[in-house]
Design an enzyme around this catalytic site. Structure first.
Site, PDB file in Angstrom:
ATOM      1  N   ASP A 112       0.891  -1.152   0.005  1.00  0.00           N
ATOM      2  CA  ASP A 112      -0.016  -0.050  -0.036  1.00  0.00           C
ATOM      3  C   ASP A 112       0.901   1.394  -0.103  1.00  0.00           C
ATOM      4  O   ASP A 112       2.060   1.147   0.153  1.00  0.00           O
ATOM      5  CB  ASP A 112      -0.867  -0.043   1.374  1.00  0.00           C
ATOM      6  CG  ASP A 112      -1.693   1.362   1.422  1.00  0.00           C
ATOM      7  OD1 ASP A 112      -2.588   1.565   0.366  1.00  0.00           O
ATOM      8  OD2 ASP A 112      -1.444   1.838   2.550  1.00  0.00           O
ATOM      9  N   ASP A 158      -0.356   5.154   0.798  1.00  0.00           N
ATOM     10  CA  ASP A 158      -0.736   6.109   1.902  1.00  0.00           C
ATOM     11  C   ASP A 158      -0.893   5.568   3.113  1.00  0.00           C
ATOM     12  O   ASP A 158      -1.589   4.715   3.543  1.00  0.00           O
ATOM     13  CB  ASP A 158      -2.024   6.918   1.286  1.00  0.00           C
ATOM     14  CG  ASP A 158      -2.092   7.625   0.064  1.00  0.00           C
ATOM     15  OD1 ASP A 158      -1.280   8.535  -0.024  1.00  0.00           O
ATOM     16  OD2 ASP A 158      -2.877   7.518  -0.928  1.00  0.00           O
ATOM     17  N   ASP A 194      -1.678  -0.296   6.125  1.00  0.00           N
ATOM     18  CA  ASP A 194      -2.028   0.393   7.216  1.00  0.00           C
ATOM     19  C   ASP A 194      -3.259   0.291   7.753  1.00  0.00           C
ATOM     20  O   ASP A 194      -3.594   0.690   8.775  1.00  0.00           O
ATOM     21  CB  ASP A 194      -1.440   1.817   7.203  1.00  0.00           C
ATOM     22  CG  ASP A 194      -2.320   2.633   6.417  1.00  0.00           C
ATOM     23  OD1 ASP A 194      -3.033   3.554   6.643  1.00  0.00           O
ATOM     24  OD2 ASP A 194      -2.427   2.155   5.167  1.00  0.00           O
TER      25      ASP A 194
END
Length: 327
Positions: free
Chosen positions: A13, A15, A208
């Site tokens: 991922d 961001d 996240d």
């Protein structure tokens, strides 16, 4: 023994995992370059074209080709292909790069619901306003299929959590009463496509957010690695439903090379945990024990229960210090 020896690719991922607002998260670049594994950056952010994302990653020290970026906009175009034929009109509520992808796929991008688009694509664009959302609502009410690149309600930035595409999609849903088809995470398609690009049989999903990265990786049947540099926090993980529980828990990407036995939920750092109804009691620990060790200890007990943990009750100085660092 390093976790990396068990895998042949990283599906990363962006961001909140690699960068925040375009600035590298401390230690992320070093961890990725030091991993020595091929990787693809799998992002729900549909704002930038894959080539632009690759170029931006280069500015933070990561040498990345356009084919190493897979966005939810690409997934949305692919998903809608079953409803479209070349030459069909489509309305794109999103960035110029999203419009470009639709054009490259052979569709005619229109600006108004009056042009009877067959599909409305919706992806993140900070410039989207009332007029664009209204055209989308009109087209959907007239029968167009609503395809959202992703449903992330927030977008991490260096200032905090901004309004994400999912929140803008919600405005259109409120006006039409029609739920969209979502292309990005937490669906498994992005991860499966990324693994196929690399020819990987043992990829590791890194992210996240438990409700997108982790849930999507789990849905794809892949091991998942949760970092705490972005959206989801320690309490979110403890209370996560089964489909959103990561395989491994780490503070950041810097722990990619740690022993997998250390990274899995389980008692460590001298901590112990037990349940008292819906309260989780965390005890023990020592001067060198860390908050992530406390979380792994607590997670094993919390996830083994049929009840959702409502409150954490630390007992003793070290447990209180560890839980205090989770905020």
């Amino acid at each position: 023994m390093s976790l990396l020896t068990h895998h042949d690719a990283l599906l990363l991922d962006l961001d909140g995992t690699v960068w925040e607002g375009g600035r590298a998260i401390p230690g992320a670049v070093e961890a990725i370059t030091g991993a020595g594994l091929p990787g693809i950056y799998v992002t729900n952010n549909a704002y930038r074209a894959p080539g632009d994302v690759a170029e931006k990653l280069g500015t933070i020290g990561l040498s990345v080709g356009e084919d190493q970026v897979l966005t939810s906009a690409q997934a949305a175009i692919e998903l809608a292909s079953e409803h479209l034929t070349p030459g069909d009109p489509v309305l794109v509520v999103g960035s110029d790069s999203f419009r470009g992808l639709a054009t490259q796929a052979g569709y005619v991008v229109v600006e108004s619901a009056d042009e009877q688009p067959r599909v409305v694509f919706q992806g993140h664009n900070p410039a989207t306003g009332w007029a664009q959302l209204s055209e989308a609502a009109l087209a959907i009410r007239a029968g167009a299929i609503h395809v959202a690149s992703n449903l992330d309600t927030t977008l991490p930035s260096e200032r905090g959590l901004l309004v994400g595409n999912g929140s803008m999609v919600a405005a259109v849903v409120s006006a039409t009463g029609e739920p969209p088809v979502a292309a990005g995470k937490p669906g498994p398609a992005l991860f499966r496509s990324a693994a196929a690009r690399l020819g990987a049989s043992r990829p590791l999903v890194v992210g996240d957010r438990i409700d997108t990265d982790i849930e999507g990786g789990n849905a794809a049947g892949m091991p998942t690695f949760q970092v705490f540099t972005g959206v989801s926090g320690h309490f979110d993980v403890l209370r996560a439903p089964r489909e959103q529980r990561p395989t491994y828990l780490a503070d950041s990407l810097a722990e990619l090379n740690h022993d997998p036995r250390e990274l899995r939920p389980g008692a460590q750092g001298g901590f112990t945990a037990r349940l008292d109804s819906s309260d989780l009691l965390l005890d023990g620990g020592g001067p060198e024990a860390t908050p992530i060790q406390a979380l792994r200890t607590a997670a094993e007990v919390a996830w083994a229960s049929e009840y959702r943990v409502k409150r954490i009750r630390p007992v003793g100085e070290h447990a209180k210090t560890a839980v205090g660092a989770w905020w």
